[in-house]
Design a protein around this motif. Sequence first.
Motif, PDB file in Angstrom:
ATOM      1  N   GLY A 109       1.078  -1.380  -0.134  1.00 19.09           N
ATOM      2  CA  GLY A 109       0.128  -0.026   0.336  1.00 19.09           C
ATOM      3  C   GLY A 109       0.763   0.909  -0.060  1.00 19.09           C
ATOM      4  O   GLY A 109       0.550   2.700   1.195  1.00 19.09           O
ATOM      5  N   THR A 110       1.797   0.802  -0.616  1.00 17.77           N
ATOM      6  CA  THR A 110       2.911   2.486  -0.425  1.00 17.77           C
ATOM      7  C   THR A 110       2.383   3.609  -1.056  1.00 17.77           C
ATOM      8  O   THR A 110       2.443   4.908  -0.198  1.00 17.77           O
TER       9      THR A 110
ATOM     10  N   GLN B 266       1.306 -13.964   3.147  1.00 13.65           N
ATOM     11  CA  GLN B 266       1.984 -14.459   2.247  1.00 13.65           C
ATOM     12  C   GLN B 266       3.516 -13.364   2.939  1.00 13.65           C
ATOM     13  O   GLN B 266       3.156 -12.365   3.288  1.00 13.65           O
TER      14      GLN B 266
ATOM     15  N   GLY C 116       5.187  -9.338  -4.924  1.00 19.40           N
ATOM     16  CA  GLY C 116       4.035  -9.323  -5.838  1.00 19.40           C
ATOM     17  C   GLY C 116       2.957 -10.267  -6.473  1.00 19.40           C
ATOM     18  O   GLY C 116       2.599 -11.083  -5.556  1.00 19.40           O
TER      19      GLY C 116
HETATM   20  P1  UTP Z   1      -1.235  -3.295  -5.672  1.00 12.03           P
HETATM   21  O1  UTP Z   1      -0.202  -3.287  -6.262  1.00 12.03           O
HETATM   22  O2  UTP Z   1      -2.605  -2.043  -5.993  1.00 12.03           O
HETATM   23  O3  UTP Z   1      -1.147  -3.684  -4.101  1.00 12.03           O
HETATM   24  O4  UTP Z   1      -2.144  -4.839  -5.887  1.00 12.03           O
HETATM   25  P2  UTP Z   1       0.200  -2.631  -3.855  1.00 12.03           P
HETATM   26  O5  UTP Z   1       1.500  -3.217  -3.411  1.00 12.03           O
HETATM   27  O6  UTP Z   1       0.026  -2.993  -2.232  1.00 12.03           O
HETATM   28  O7  UTP Z   1       0.315  -1.057  -4.100  1.00 12.03           O
HETATM   29  P3  UTP Z   1       1.307   0.391  -3.605  1.00 12.03           P
HETATM   30  O8  UTP Z   1       2.309   0.146  -5.176  1.00 12.03           O
HETATM   31  O9  UTP Z   1       2.768  -0.127  -3.098  1.00 12.03           O
HETATM   32  O10 UTP Z   1       0.331   1.356  -3.506  1.00 12.03           O
HETATM   33  C1  UTP Z   1      -2.879  -4.830  -6.044  1.00 12.03           C
HETATM   34  C2  UTP Z   1      -3.519  -6.166  -5.067  1.00 12.03           C
HETATM   35  O11 UTP Z   1      -2.636  -7.357  -4.513  1.00 12.03           O
HETATM   36  C3  UTP Z   1      -1.754  -7.180  -3.424  1.00 12.03           C
HETATM   37  C4  UTP Z   1      -2.806  -6.124  -3.056  1.00 12.03           C
HETATM   38  O12 UTP Z   1      -3.142  -6.533  -2.040  1.00 12.03           O
HETATM   39  C5  UTP Z   1      -3.809  -5.780  -3.770  1.00 12.03           C
HETATM   40  O13 UTP Z   1      -5.102  -5.701  -3.321  1.00 12.03           O
HETATM   41  N1  UTP Z   1      -0.950  -7.477  -3.337  1.00 12.03           N
HETATM   42  C6  UTP Z   1       0.226  -7.093  -4.297  1.00 12.03           C
HETATM   43  C7  UTP Z   1      -0.245  -8.851  -2.934  1.00 12.03           C
HETATM   44  O14 UTP Z   1      -1.422  -9.613  -2.189  1.00 12.03           O
HETATM   45  N2  UTP Z   1       1.223  -9.152  -2.646  1.00 12.03           N
HETATM   46  C8  UTP Z   1       1.695  -8.537  -3.032  1.00 12.03           C
HETATM   47  O15 UTP Z   1       2.865  -8.906  -3.120  1.00 12.03           O
HETATM   48  C9  UTP Z   1       1.880  -7.382  -3.563  1.00 12.03           C
END
Ligand code: UTP
Length: 290
Positions: free
Chosen positions: A14-15, A103, A108
């Motif tokens: 959620g960066t 996880q 990813g």
């Molecule tokens: P996003 O890329 O939108 O989520 O992934 P993120 O990595 O939390 O976002 P930022 O860029 O850091 O703000 C799409 C979905 O995949 C999940 C996220 O929680 C989101 O629901 N996800 C992403 C995982 O479960 N694991 C990961 O390693 C990456």
Amino acid sequence: MKIRKAVIPAAGLGTRFLPATKAIPKEMVPLVDKPTLQYIVEEAAASGIEDILIITGRTKRAIEDHFDKSYELETELEKSGKLDYLETLQKISNLANIHYVRQKEAKGLGHAIYCARFFAENEPFAVLLGDDVVANDKKPCLAQMIEQYQTYRTSILGVQTVSDEDTSKYGVIKGDKLADRIYKVEDMVEKPAPGTAPSNVAVLGRYIITPGIFRCLEETTPGAGGEIQLTDALRKLAAKESMYAYDFVGRRYDVGSKEGYLEATVEFALKRPDLKDEFTQYLKNIVSKL
Ligand code: UTP
């Protein structure tokens, strides 16, 4: 086979929403008064899903607490006669059978889905991204996709058409339109560089995937950003099995972005009978002063 299981990846960092997401999962940030993730779990339940696996991680414990029964709070609400709230809370813990797996590192979306291999066993399953909310008052997005699965019996990607400038934010498909709202997927590209997208048809947070994806994920090496990309594994799957994309009906919000979050908050508030009138008046007033 019926689609009975859904996976909701919610382990991302959620960066884009820091500092709010330092200690609070972004999936728990509310739209009006309900956490984003609850809208998504409700969509899955209303689409006939019986078992949901939420992929969580460190700092995500609030998710498990939210969908659990809350004895203390329920007893207090009952004692004080706040029965509407009590009913609201009880509904949450009865939505579906919810399971969790952690996880350990956010490697990813592909890696997150791989964590679901024991849950999915050998069945096709649905995926709903934990930060993508789709509003449709008539038929939930996932229910529409499950209907398509009944016809095509293979993997189906939820898509919508996006503008040229937006193609670089998403996985974009290459394929022919077969029927109203249906494409045959030949290939796809994750976040294509501007001007290189094979189409304007972008994958937006909803999938039905066959269990063949797990073998493909095993063969997938880290791609863009050092992450195991689901798109890379889906490309491999599309080369082995037929795959379709369905242009779902509904307004989709990327709640993981600030803009998407604000749009969803305002639009959801405007639909609420208890808030609509006053909030509309408030918006009119502030807009008139801009
Ligand atoms: P996003 O890329 O939108 O989520 O992934 P993120 O990595 O939390 O976002 P930022 O860029 O850091 O703000 C799409 C979905 O995949 C999940 C996220 O929680 C989101 O629901 N996800 C992403 C995982 O479960 N694991 C990961 O390693 C990456």
